[in-house]
Design a protein around this motif. Structure first.
Motif, PDB file in Angstrom:
ATOM      1  N   LEU A  12       0.851  -1.204   0.000  1.00  0.00           N
ATOM      2  CA  LEU A  12       0.000   0.000   0.000  1.00  0.00           C
ATOM      3  C   LEU A  12       0.881   1.246   0.000  1.00  0.00           C
ATOM      4  O   LEU A  12       1.928   1.283   0.661  1.00  0.00           O
ATOM      5  CB  LEU A  12      -0.899   0.019   1.244  1.00  0.00           C
ATOM      6  N   SER A  13       0.416   2.272  -0.692  1.00  0.00           N
ATOM      7  CA  SER A  13       1.169   3.526  -0.733  1.00  0.00           C
ATOM      8  C   SER A  13       1.243   4.138   0.663  1.00  0.00           C
ATOM      9  O   SER A  13       0.365   3.941   1.492  1.00  0.00           O
ATOM     10  CB  SER A  13       0.458   4.503  -1.667  1.00  0.00           C
ATOM     11  N   ARG A  14       2.325   4.875   0.918  1.00  0.00           N
ATOM     12  CA  ARG A  14       2.441   5.623   2.187  1.00  0.00           C
ATOM     13  C   ARG A  14       1.864   7.025   2.039  1.00  0.00           C
ATOM     14  O   ARG A  14       1.985   7.857   2.919  1.00  0.00           O
ATOM     15  CB  ARG A  14       3.901   5.716   2.602  1.00  0.00           C
ATOM     16  N   ASP A  15       1.220   7.290   0.908  1.00  0.00           N
ATOM     17  CA  ASP A  15       0.637   8.615   0.685  1.00  0.00           C
ATOM     18  C   ASP A  15      -0.667   8.757   1.488  1.00  0.00           C
ATOM     19  O   ASP A  15      -1.144   7.784   2.068  1.00  0.00           O
ATOM     20  CB  ASP A  15       0.367   8.815  -0.811  1.00  0.00           C
ATOM     21  N   PHE A  16      -1.220   9.946   1.505  1.00  0.00           N
ATOM     22  CA  PHE A  16      -2.417  10.198   2.314  1.00  0.00           C
ATOM     23  C   PHE A  16      -3.563  10.707   1.444  1.00  0.00           C
ATOM     24  O   PHE A  16      -3.341  11.206   0.339  1.00  0.00           O
ATOM     25  CB  PHE A  16      -2.116  11.200   3.432  1.00  0.00           C
ATOM     26  N   ASN A  17      -4.793  10.580   1.980  1.00  0.00           N
ATOM     27  CA  ASN A  17      -5.992  11.088   1.293  1.00  0.00           C
ATOM     28  C   ASN A  17      -6.848  11.845   2.294  1.00  0.00           C
ATOM     29  O   ASN A  17      -6.933  11.440   3.455  1.00  0.00           O
ATOM     30  CB  ASN A  17      -6.905   9.942   0.819  1.00  0.00           C
ATOM     31  N   VAL A  18      -7.499  12.867   1.797  1.00  0.00           N
ATOM     32  CA  VAL A  18      -8.533  13.541   2.596  1.00  0.00           C
ATOM     33  C   VAL A  18      -9.868  13.091   2.022  1.00  0.00           C
ATOM     34  O   VAL A  18     -10.117  13.241   0.821  1.00  0.00           O
ATOM     35  CB  VAL A  18      -8.384  15.072   2.519  1.00  0.00           C
ATOM     36  N   VAL A  19     -10.701  12.491   2.865  1.00  0.00           N
ATOM     37  CA  VAL A  19     -11.970  11.925   2.395  1.00  0.00           C
ATOM     38  C   VAL A  19     -13.123  12.756   2.937  1.00  0.00           C
ATOM     39  O   VAL A  19     -13.247  12.941   4.159  1.00  0.00           O
ATOM     40  CB  VAL A  19     -12.126  10.462   2.897  1.00  0.00           C
ATOM     41  N   ASP A  20     -13.965  13.275   2.023  1.00  0.00           N
ATOM     42  CA  ASP A  20     -15.163  14.018   2.427  1.00  0.00           C
ATOM     43  C   ASP A  20     -16.327  13.024   2.412  1.00  0.00           C
ATOM     44  O   ASP A  20     -16.740  12.560   1.340  1.00  0.00           O
ATOM     45  CB  ASP A  20     -15.399  15.168   1.434  1.00  0.00           C
ATOM     46  N   HIS A  21     -16.826  12.697   3.600  1.00  0.00           N
ATOM     47  CA  HIS A  21     -17.867  11.661   3.684  1.00  0.00           C
ATOM     48  C   HIS A  21     -19.247  12.168   3.251  1.00  0.00           C
ATOM     49  O   HIS A  21     -20.191  11.378   3.229  1.00  0.00           O
ATOM     50  CB  HIS A  21     -17.933  11.088   5.105  1.00  0.00           C
ATOM     51  N   GLY A  22     -19.360  13.464   2.899  1.00  0.00           N
ATOM     52  CA  GLY A  22     -20.635  13.991   2.393  1.00  0.00           C
ATOM     53  C   GLY A  22     -20.958  13.378   1.044  1.00  0.00           C
ATOM     54  O   GLY A  22     -21.824  12.499   0.937  1.00  0.00           O
ATOM     55  N   PRO A  23     -20.225  13.810  -0.015  1.00  0.00           N
ATOM     56  CA  PRO A  23     -20.526  13.267  -1.343  1.00  0.00           C
ATOM     57  C   PRO A  23     -20.318  11.756  -1.428  1.00  0.00           C
ATOM     58  O   PRO A  23     -21.030  11.073  -2.151  1.00  0.00           O
ATOM     59  CB  PRO A  23     -19.536  13.991  -2.269  1.00  0.00           C
ATOM     60  N   LEU A  24     -19.347  11.243  -0.665  1.00  0.00           N
ATOM     61  CA  LEU A  24     -18.977   9.827  -0.822  1.00  0.00           C
ATOM     62  C   LEU A  24     -19.940   8.875  -0.115  1.00  0.00           C
ATOM     63  O   LEU A  24     -20.327   7.838  -0.643  1.00  0.00           O
ATOM     64  CB  LEU A  24     -17.558   9.633  -0.259  1.00  0.00           C
ATOM     65  N   ASP A  25     -20.356   9.242   1.108  1.00  0.00           N
ATOM     66  CA  ASP A  25     -21.127   8.301   1.937  1.00  0.00           C
ATOM     67  C   ASP A  25     -22.452   8.889   2.417  1.00  0.00           C
ATOM     68  O   ASP A  25     -23.107   8.293   3.281  1.00  0.00           O
ATOM     69  CB  ASP A  25     -20.301   7.906   3.169  1.00  0.00           C
ATOM     70  N   GLY A  26     -22.803  10.084   1.932  1.00  0.00           N
ATOM     71  CA  GLY A  26     -24.040  10.703   2.398  1.00  0.00           C
ATOM     72  C   GLY A  26     -23.958  11.162   3.847  1.00  0.00           C
ATOM     73  O   GLY A  26     -24.975  11.305   4.528  1.00  0.00           O
ATOM     74  N   ARG A  27     -22.723  11.350   4.360  1.00  0.00           N
ATOM     75  CA  ARG A  27     -22.558  11.779   5.758  1.00  0.00           C
ATOM     76  C   ARG A  27     -21.865  13.140   5.768  1.00  0.00           C
ATOM     77  O   ARG A  27     -20.655  13.259   5.983  1.00  0.00           O
ATOM     78  CB  ARG A  27     -21.730  10.719   6.486  1.00  0.00           C
ATOM     79  N   GLU A  28     -22.669  14.199   5.451  1.00  0.00           N
ATOM     80  CA  GLU A  28     -22.121  15.563   5.449  1.00  0.00           C
ATOM     81  C   GLU A  28     -21.544  15.880   6.828  1.00  0.00           C
ATOM     82  O   GLU A  28     -21.959  15.298   7.835  1.00  0.00           O
ATOM     83  CB  GLU A  28     -23.224  16.580   5.120  1.00  0.00           C
ATOM     84  N   GLY A  29     -20.639  16.833   6.856  1.00  0.00           N
ATOM     85  CA  GLY A  29     -20.122  17.309   8.144  1.00  0.00           C
ATOM     86  C   GLY A  29     -18.999  16.458   8.711  1.00  0.00           C
ATOM     87  O   GLY A  29     -18.548  16.707   9.832  1.00  0.00           O
ATOM     88  N   LEU A  30     -18.524  15.467   7.946  1.00  0.00           N
ATOM     89  CA  LEU A  30     -17.441  14.607   8.455  1.00  0.00           C
ATOM     90  C   LEU A  30     -16.367  14.433   7.385  1.00  0.00           C
ATOM     91  O   LEU A  30     -16.666  14.042   6.253  1.00  0.00           O
ATOM     92  CB  LEU A  30     -18.007  13.235   8.856  1.00  0.00           C
ATOM     93  N   LEU A  31     -15.125  14.759   7.755  1.00  0.00           N
ATOM     94  CA  LEU A  31     -13.964  14.511   6.883  1.00  0.00           C
ATOM     95  C   LEU A  31     -13.027  13.550   7.596  1.00  0.00           C
ATOM     96  O   LEU A  31     -12.901  13.617   8.822  1.00  0.00           O
ATOM     97  CB  LEU A  31     -13.166  15.803   6.637  1.00  0.00           C
ATOM     98  N   SER A  32     -12.353  12.679   6.853  1.00  0.00           N
ATOM     99  CA  SER A  32     -11.288  11.850   7.441  1.00  0.00           C
ATOM    100  C   SER A  32     -10.006  12.122   6.678  1.00  0.00           C
ATOM    101  O   SER A  32     -10.029  12.308   5.457  1.00  0.00           O
ATOM    102  CB  SER A  32     -11.599  10.353   7.297  1.00  0.00           C
ATOM    103  N   VAL A  33      -8.892  12.135   7.414  1.00  0.00           N
ATOM    104  CA  VAL A  33      -7.585  12.188   6.739  1.00  0.00           C
ATOM    105  C   VAL A  33      -6.884  10.880   7.078  1.00  0.00           C
ATOM    106  O   VAL A  33      -6.749  10.520   8.249  1.00  0.00           O
ATOM    107  CB  VAL A  33      -6.788  13.464   7.119  1.00  0.00           C
ATOM    108  N   ILE A  34      -6.512  10.133   6.044  1.00  0.00           N
ATOM    109  CA  ILE A  34      -5.968   8.788   6.286  1.00  0.00           C
ATOM    110  C   ILE A  34      -4.640   8.590   5.553  1.00  0.00           C
ATOM    111  O   ILE A  34      -4.391   9.188   4.513  1.00  0.00           O
ATOM    112  CB  ILE A  34      -6.975   7.683   5.874  1.00  0.00           C
ATOM    113  N   GLY A  35      -3.810   7.712   6.133  1.00  0.00           N
ATOM    114  CA  GLY A  35      -2.512   7.395   5.536  1.00  0.00           C
ATOM    115  C   GLY A  35      -1.443   8.378   5.997  1.00  0.00           C
ATOM    116  O   GLY A  35      -1.559   9.005   7.045  1.00  0.00           O
TER     117      GLY A  35
END
Ligand SMILES: Cc1cc2nc3c(=O)[nH]c(=O)nc-3n(C[C@H](O)[C@H](O)[C@H](O)COP(=O)(O)OP(=O)(O)OC[C@H]3O[C@@H](n4cnc5c(N)ncnc54)[C@H](O)[C@@H]3O)c2cc1C
Length: 388
Positions: free
Chosen positions: A323-346
């Motif tokens: 797996l890459s050691r790079d990181f992603n910022v995930v906006d759970h609004g458009p992606l999962d229908g959960r507005e108001g929550l962001l995750s930063v992973i990796g």
């Protein structure tokens, strides 16, 4: 000054850099950490300031980011770093064959390299294996794993951030399907309470999947534990790495009076349920002795394990390793229908500031805030300022 309030979950290096950036852009911010600051992976990593050379062949994006962030951290947080450089050493004929690809990949990633004649390398690092075949110098270094994040926390605290330790998040509150805050349990007062937020940032590293689960959201994250072993002598001044396609136990980091060999690679579902396998210690000594033959004869200091927050799903240890050691910022609004929550992973500890910049850029985009990121230009206060 904006009227938005953001809650950051997780008091590791990433959370520290995020809350500093939020405050610098005038956003009201509260951070909650379930234990002490840096008590997750941050306080237990290997302590290498990665210039990116380790990743240059296979993981180009994070290699470039590591190099850029090394330059930035040297400007803004010199007290937490040692600019001691790194030496990649080829031990076998296969390693020698790999050397031109390694050098070319570093050059293409913007990482300066300098080949050092073996005789000179042995003069610089007299404890090195005398049979090394080639030695390439790169701008790696040593990080104080605890002081660096504390410098970010100090800046945030003195800029008005609220920081609550021993305050685990136990759930979320909602307005419709959007997250409107966090439920926490204050371990000091033994009280439950709710903290309202216009946006919540999940910066919980290897625990990120457990936290999003509380909001009925699944994210691809693989906690990847690895063991490190320290001996009580500074055997090398530069960070010594085995120049080969990446494997286990191939880096010795000098950290004050210690030398630390690492690491191994596993995969776990629960980053709280990890312990050093006995055989890892023997294996780390074996690997260390290939680089510095006197390593295993030194007094044992400690062995410990920590879980990498690897972004992506892995079904096996080999998958996790790739797996890459790079990181992603995930906006759970458009992606999962959960507005108001962001995750930063990796990510890596070296790129904590860049992770924060991308995360806070995403926050600003959502709120229509045009304030630019200034963390790369602003020197951080001393880590001790956190306690002042
Ligand atoms: C073996 C190993 C060696 C490494 N070596 C290096 C290296 O040499 N150089 C380098 O640059 N990187 C290294 N890394 C990577 C680096 O350590 C991590 O990328 C980095 O520390 C992650 O920081 P973080 O803040 O994202 O996560 P963490 O430091 O894990 O912070 C997340 C925080 O969230 C908290 N949390 C979890 N759940 C909750 C909850 N419900 N409520 C509130 N808080 C919660 C945790 O307690 C934790 O403190 C290494 C990693 C490993 C495993």
């Amino acid at each position: 000054m904006s009227s938005y309030h953001v809650v950051v979950i997780g008091g590791g290096g990433t959370g520290g850099a995020i809350i500093h950036d939020l405050r610098q852009r005038g956003i009201e911010a509260t951070l909650v950490e379930r234990g002490e600051l840096t008590s997750g992976t941050t306080g237990r990593h290997h302590g290498q300031l990665h210039c990116g050379a380790r990743y240059a062949v296979k993981d180009r994006e994070i290699a470039r980011e590591c190099m850029e962030e090394t330059y930035i951290l040297k400007r803004i947080a010199p007290e937490s770093l040692e600019a001691n450089y790194g030496l990649f050493v080829a031990l076998t004929e296969e390693d020698e064959e790999h050397t031109p690809i390694f050098i070319q990949s570093c050059v293409e990633s913007g990482i300066p390299t300098k080949e050092v004649p073996v005789k000179d390398a042995l003069e610089m690092e007299p404890n090195l294996n005398p049979d090394i075949k080639r030695a390439i110098m790169v701008p790696d270094g040593t990080i104080d794993a605890w002081r660096l994040p504390l410098q970010f926390f100090a800046a945030a605290k003195h800029n008005g951030a609220a920081i609550h330790t021993f305050t685990p998040v136990t759930g979320f509150t909602y307005s419709g399907s959007a997250v409107s805050g966090v439920q926490v349990f204050d371990l000091k007062t033994q009280q439950e309470r709710t903290i309202k937020a216009d946006l919540v940032i999940n910066a919980t590293g290897a625990w990120a999947g457990q936290v999003t689960k509380m909001a009925d959201v699944e994210i691809p994250i693989t906690p990847g534990p690895g063991t490190m072993v320290a001996v009580k002598k500074r055997l090398n001044n530069m960070v010594i790495s085995h120049l080969h396609p990446v494997g286990d136990g191939d880096i010795i980091v000098p950290q004050r009076g210690l030398s630390i060999i690492g690491t191994t690679q596993y995969k776990t579902d629960d980053p709280d349920d990890i312990a050093v396998p006995e055989e890892d210690i023997t294996e780390m000594y074996r690997c260390a002795d290939m680089l510095i033959p006197s390593f295993s004869r030194q007094k044992y200091h400690a062995a410990w394990i920590a879980a990498r927050p690897l972004a992506g799903a892995a079904s096996s240890v080999d998958d996790a390793r790739n797996l890459s050691r790079d990181f992603n910022v995930v906006d759970h609004g458009p992606l999962d229908g959960r507005e108001g929550l962001l995750s930063v992973i990796g990510g890596k500890a070296t790129v904590l500031r860049a992770m924060a910049e991308q995360t806070v850029d995403a926050v600003c985009n959502k709120f229509g805030i045009t304030e630019p990121c200034r963390t790369a230009e602003t020197p951080l206060p001393a880590h001790r300022a956190y306690f002042a």
